[in-house]
Design a protein around this motif. Sequence first.
Motif, mmCIF file in Angstrom:
data_model
loop_
_atom_site.group_PDB
_atom_site.id
_atom_site.type_symbol
_atom_site.label_atom_id
_atom_site.label_comp_id
_atom_site.label_asym_id
_atom_site.label_seq_id
_atom_site.Cartn_x
_atom_site.Cartn_y
_atom_site.Cartn_z
ATOM 1 N N ALA A 157 47.312 33.461 17.456
ATOM 2 C CA ALA A 157 45.822 33.119 16.922
ATOM 3 C C ALA A 157 45.704 32.926 15.666
ATOM 4 N N GLU B 62 44.699 22.867 21.340
ATOM 5 C CA GLU B 62 44.009 22.991 22.869
ATOM 6 C C GLU B 62 44.820 24.052 23.729
ATOM 7 N N LEU B 63 44.135 24.458 24.668
ATOM 8 C CA LEU B 63 44.863 25.653 25.686
ATOM 9 C C LEU B 63 44.916 24.770 26.915
ATOM 10 N N PHE C 62 40.531 24.775 21.649
ATOM 11 C CA PHE C 62 40.538 26.036 21.066
ATOM 12 C C PHE C 62 40.207 26.144 19.736
ATOM 13 N N LEU D 22 38.771 34.120 18.183
ATOM 14 C CA LEU D 22 39.757 33.283 18.548
ATOM 15 C C LEU D 22 40.917 34.307 18.921
ATOM 16 N N MET E 214 39.809 34.682 23.035
ATOM 17 C CA MET E 214 40.216 33.557 23.600
ATOM 18 C C MET E 214 41.746 33.209 23.946
ATOM 19 N N LEU E 215 42.820 33.641 23.357
ATOM 20 C CA LEU E 215 44.066 33.172 23.640
ATOM 21 C C LEU E 215 44.621 34.270 24.404
#
Length: 321
Positions: A154, A170-171, A189, A258, A261-262
């Motif tokens: 991240a 993007e994820l 993301f 961040l 999120m990852l």
Amino acid sequence: MSLKEIKNRIASVNSTRKITSAMKMVASSKLHHAQGMIENMLPYERMLEHILKAFLVSMPDAQTVFNRERKELKRIALVVYSSNSSLCGGFNANIIKMMQQAVNHYREAGVTDIVVYPIGRKAAEQAAKLGLTLAGDFTHLAEKPSAQVCAGIATELAGKFARQEFDKVELIYHHFKSAGSQILTRRTFLPIDLSTEVGRYNDRDLSSNLVTAKAQEYLRKKRTSEEKKKDEAKPLNDNFIVEPDMKSILETLIPKELNLMLYTALLDSNASEHAARMVAMQTATDNADELLRVLNLQYNKSRQQAITNELLDIMGGTVNN
């Protein structure tokens, strides 16, 4: 088919059934562990997301490089989550299909510089076949999720986005809703998407490993009841007092969000893989049971027919004598 051939096939199917049944039990145990990891992380994720998004929305001058969209897209990064192994139904096939769709979408828009961060061996192999640039080897994360490694990825993505080496990140992963429902998701993301409502990706049910129709109906009713309670709850106070200054707050909050999120996407993908494998092995076991039923019936019929033929031969011999 002779009696011996049928008997050998029954033994073969029985052996396969033992393997699929054991794999289902292993996947169920791993799923339970993965659900526990998500459950431990959820309260922190919900509060951090609420604070950051509410802060960015309520403060007009709270603008950073991480929530500004680029007018022109030249270089894209895709973080794609798959598994290292097979035997999990359409889990990997769906991820690969969505990755190909994303690549085709950007290539049609004139973007040819696409970098893939493959979390899992299947995604890495497919990205290599498509001729895409791989950012590294992260296959170990698919089996052993690590918040520390995710934080490193991240930080790298955020740094490259800030330096305009990436214009969008993007994820692509499976969002885990319950043991019987995993939603294929393509999520922005970077830049940080403020248009999505807070808690949009927090609709998980971590209370059961069951995938039967009755269990799913019960979970659906339970979710509906919990949603009503949430509507009745009072919202958090979003009147912020900024200390020491806005820049320091954003420099602290955004990297944490961040990183989370990852890592959250990795936990979701990990749980989804085990759930998909559990369902696939359960289906294989059920199919083996049905095949055994048919083979046993065929074996009994053939055996009875052989006995009848022998009796007829004996009777025929007696009459002739």
